[in-house]
Design an enzyme around this catalytic site. Structure first.
Site, PDB file in Angstrom:
ATOM      1  N   ASP A   1      -4.165  -6.024   5.086  1.00 15.53           N
ATOM      2  CA  ASP A   1      -5.238  -6.882   5.622  1.00 15.53           C
ATOM      3  C   ASP A   1      -5.267  -8.243   4.938  1.00 15.53           C
ATOM      4  O   ASP A   1      -5.886  -9.171   5.435  1.00 15.53           O
ATOM      5  CB  ASP A   1      -6.594  -6.191   5.434  1.00 15.53           C
ATOM      6  CG  ASP A   1      -6.746  -5.013   6.388  1.00 15.53           C
ATOM      7  OD1 ASP A   1      -6.331  -5.146   7.554  1.00 15.53           O
ATOM      8  OD2 ASP A   1      -7.252  -3.958   5.964  1.00 15.53           O
TER       9      ASP A   1
ATOM     10  N   LYS B   1     -11.195  -3.270  18.819  1.00 20.93           N
ATOM     11  CA  LYS B   1      -9.788  -3.551  19.137  1.00 20.93           C
ATOM     12  C   LYS B   1      -9.419  -3.152  20.565  1.00 20.93           C
ATOM     13  O   LYS B   1      -8.250  -3.210  20.941  1.00 20.93           O
ATOM     14  CB  LYS B   1      -8.875  -2.858  18.116  1.00 20.93           C
ATOM     15  CG  LYS B   1      -9.205  -3.282  16.661  1.00 20.93           C
ATOM     16  CD  LYS B   1      -8.172  -2.848  15.660  1.00 20.93           C
ATOM     17  CE  LYS B   1      -8.632  -3.138  14.236  1.00 20.93           C
ATOM     18  NZ  LYS B   1      -7.564  -3.353  13.277  1.00 20.93           N
TER      19      LYS B   1
ATOM     20  N   LYS C   1     -13.682   0.594  15.299  1.00 21.04           N
ATOM     21  CA  LYS C   1     -12.349   0.016  15.543  1.00 21.04           C
ATOM     22  C   LYS C   1     -11.920   0.211  16.997  1.00 21.04           C
ATOM     23  O   LYS C   1     -11.284  -0.661  17.580  1.00 21.04           O
ATOM     24  CB  LYS C   1     -11.318   0.635  14.584  1.00 21.04           C
ATOM     25  CG  LYS C   1     -11.440   0.044  13.181  1.00 21.04           C
ATOM     26  CD  LYS C   1     -10.540   0.685  12.152  1.00 21.04           C
ATOM     27  CE  LYS C   1     -10.845   0.080  10.785  1.00 21.04           C
ATOM     28  NZ  LYS C   1     -10.285   0.795   9.660  1.00 21.04           N
TER      29      LYS C   1
ATOM     30  N   PHE D   1      -4.513   3.721  14.618  1.00 18.96           N
ATOM     31  CA  PHE D   1      -4.862   4.669  13.563  1.00 18.96           C
ATOM     32  C   PHE D   1      -6.011   4.043  12.767  1.00 18.96           C
ATOM     33  O   PHE D   1      -6.131   2.816  12.711  1.00 18.96           O
ATOM     34  CB  PHE D   1      -3.673   4.913  12.622  1.00 18.96           C
ATOM     35  CG  PHE D   1      -2.788   6.046  13.059  1.00 18.96           C
ATOM     36  CD1 PHE D   1      -1.990   5.930  14.181  1.00 18.96           C
ATOM     37  CD2 PHE D   1      -2.751   7.238  12.335  1.00 18.96           C
ATOM     38  CE1 PHE D   1      -1.167   6.969  14.589  1.00 18.96           C
ATOM     39  CE2 PHE D   1      -1.933   8.283  12.728  1.00 18.96           C
ATOM     40  CZ  PHE D   1      -1.140   8.153  13.849  1.00 18.96           C
TER      41      PHE D   1
ATOM     42  N   LYS E   1       9.560 -17.304  -9.735  1.00 17.93           N
ATOM     43  CA  LYS E   1       8.820 -16.217 -10.381  1.00 17.93           C
ATOM     44  C   LYS E   1       7.690 -16.806 -11.245  1.00 17.93           C
ATOM     45  O   LYS E   1       7.940 -17.708 -12.059  1.00 17.93           O
ATOM     46  CB  LYS E   1       9.796 -15.420 -11.257  1.00 17.93           C
ATOM     47  CG  LYS E   1       9.167 -14.241 -11.927  1.00 17.93           C
ATOM     48  CD  LYS E   1      10.190 -13.508 -12.799  1.00 17.93           C
ATOM     49  CE  LYS E   1       9.494 -12.490 -13.663  1.00 17.93           C
ATOM     50  NZ  LYS E   1      10.381 -11.922 -14.677  1.00 17.93           N
TER      51      LYS E   1
ATOM     52  N   ASN F   1       0.865  -1.187   0.000  1.00 18.55           N
ATOM     53  CA  ASN F   1       0.000   0.000   0.000  1.00 18.55           C
ATOM     54  C   ASN F   1       0.904   1.240   0.000  1.00 18.55           C
ATOM     55  O   ASN F   1       2.119   1.118   0.132  1.00 18.55           O
ATOM     56  CB  ASN F   1      -0.943  -0.038   1.208  1.00 18.55           C
ATOM     57  CG  ASN F   1      -0.172  -0.048   2.509  1.00 18.55           C
ATOM     58  OD1 ASN F   1       0.532   0.899   2.832  1.00 18.55           O
ATOM     59  ND2 ASN F   1      -0.273  -1.143   3.260  1.00 18.55           N
TER      60      ASN F   1
END
Ligand code: PMT
Length: 411
Positions: A284, A346, A342, A328, A294, A215
């Site tokens: 995730d 959490k 969250k 975050f 490969k 990401n």
């Protein structure tokens, strides 16, 4: 201009520049300090002006440069004393053998040494730079020993190629390191009883030896938090995915690649931590299996089966006891609603919610705009801030969270 925490006025710092070839490096030091929000005033010796001009430092610092003891305008209010009095720190970089000798002997025969003589209530930091033989001269070493004994601070010179063509100790410490040292000295040590575990950056989930899912996290947010926490006296462990960020000073850095590696590193450091701040953008999903070789290009499309990764923060929430857990939330829609979910799921003490659909904040940007949300559902919005300042704002929450009724202090 905000100070490092974006709250009060900026700290005033004096930078003394003496006559050595490394004088040109004071330009970079002053420029970085100004970028960090400091109010910088340069003082130059006559010899320093043989290497760089006062005009250069005036432009870079945005303040008049001090050069003359008896300059009428500068001395209207006995400037050399009043400027020292309103400064938080005096850095001399580069510091020549000559200036060290003069200060050690109590000589104040020019503006710079007079100001150092008057600086008895603030830290005076020398960053020496000179030829190796001059540095190793027993007189220089005696002067350094004497000055250290009197409470003057030294940023030791480096070993390597010297401008004079010699090799050895005597090269000015890295300018960025000097700036970090100064910033660290200016911060109150209000987190010195904290052992803070920070995560930063992205994770990479391998598909085969040369391809991976990731990401856009640059690590800037997490590194800013780790750096600010270390400056405020905390013991910091930074667990980082792959990034190009410069490791902060005085931080234990653990580099990882995948979510699974990050989980292992976090679980290892967790028992010793008092606070955890998860700024990492942990993937995730990861490929259900990793090809050993490969994957060959085929005409037909390729399907990669994904599995979910371990939710590290959720796992920490199950066993946090008295530790503070700050997460975050990176959202592209329903920011507050998703962030609140969250916090609850959490078991967090606080979540820092950012809208990562906005280009100017969140991923990769130097600034961010966040909402802070606690378990009581209260939302407080912080202004658009550079990440280095936002980091301090997040850290300011630690004391507030610790003073909540029912929450024990640090262990
Ligand atoms: O690195 P920068 O370029 O500076 O960008 C900063 C940032 C956008 C990455 C940062 O501000 C941020 O939002 N970090 C959290 C990104 C994220 O993974 O958010 P999330 O909403 O998907 O996850 C919620 C929390 O759970 C996060 O604290 C995350 O670290 C944690 N998590 C997520 C997944 C997972 N498998 N394990 C986790 O612990």
């Amino acid at each position: 201009m905000p100070d490092a925490k974006g709250t009060e006025g900026p700290d005033t710092v004096l930078v003394g520049v003496t006559g050595g070839i490394a004088a040109y490096k004071s330009c970079e030091i002053i420029r970085s300090m100004v970028k960090e929000g400091l109010d910088v005033h340069a003082v130059m010796t006559r010899n320093a002006q043989e290497f760089i001009t006062p005009l250069t430092l005036q432009v870079l610092s945005g303040n008049p440069v001090w050069t003359e003891t008896f300059h009428l305008t500068q001395e209207q209010e006995i400037g050399h004393i009043s400027l020292v009095d309103r400064s938080s720190l005096f850095l001399i970089a580069p510091a020549t053998a000559n200036v060290l000798g003069k200060v050690a002997a109590g000589i104040a025969d020019d503006l710079l040494t007079t100001m150092v003589c008057a600086a008895t209530k603030i830290p005076v930091v020398f960053a020496p730079s000179m030829n190796v033989n001059m540095y190793q001269n027993p007189i220089t070493q005696e002067n350094i020993k004497r000055l250290k004994g009197l409470g003057y601070v030294f940023i030791e010179p480096e070993e390597g190629d010297l401008a004079c063509g010699y090799q050895g100790v005597g090269r000015l410490a890295d300018p960025q390191e000097i700036v970090e040292h100064v910033l660290s000295r200016l911060e109150p040590k209000d987190l010195q009883n904290e052992r803070i575990l920070v995560t930063a950056g992205p994770t990479e989930e391998a598909i085969d030896p040369v391809r991976f899912l990731t990401n856009p996290s640059s690590g800037k947010m997490g590194y800013a938090i780790a750096r600010a926490a270390a400056q405020r006296g905390a013991q910091v462990t930074l667990i980082s995915g792959p990034t190009a960020c410069t490791p902060p000073l005085d931080v234990t850095l653990v580099r990882v690649r995948s979510a699974e590696e990050m989980r292992k590193a976090v679980m290892k450091a967790f028992p010793k931590s008092t606070t955890v701040i998860m700024a990492a953008a942990v993937s995730d999903f990861s490929p259900a299996s990793r090809a050993k070789q490969k994957v060959k290009k085929q005409d037909a499309s390729l399907t990669v089966k994904l599995k979910t990764t371990p939710d590290i923060l959720f796992e920490l929430g199950q066993k946090k006891q008295d530790r503070l857990l700050i997460g975050f939330a990176a959202e592209t829609q329903s920011l507050v609603k998703n962030a609140k979910e969250k916090v609850e799921k959490k078991n967090l003490d606080l979540i820092v919610a950012n809208d990562v659909s906005r280009k100017e904040i969140g991923f990769q940007s130097d600034s961010n705009q966040v909402k802070l949300i606690g378990p009581d559902g209260k939302v407080s919005e912080l202004p658009f801030l550079p990440k280095r300042i936002l980091a301090h704002r997040v850290l300011d929450q630690i004391e507030i969270l610790r003073s909540r009724p029912g929450k024990k202090g640090r262990r």
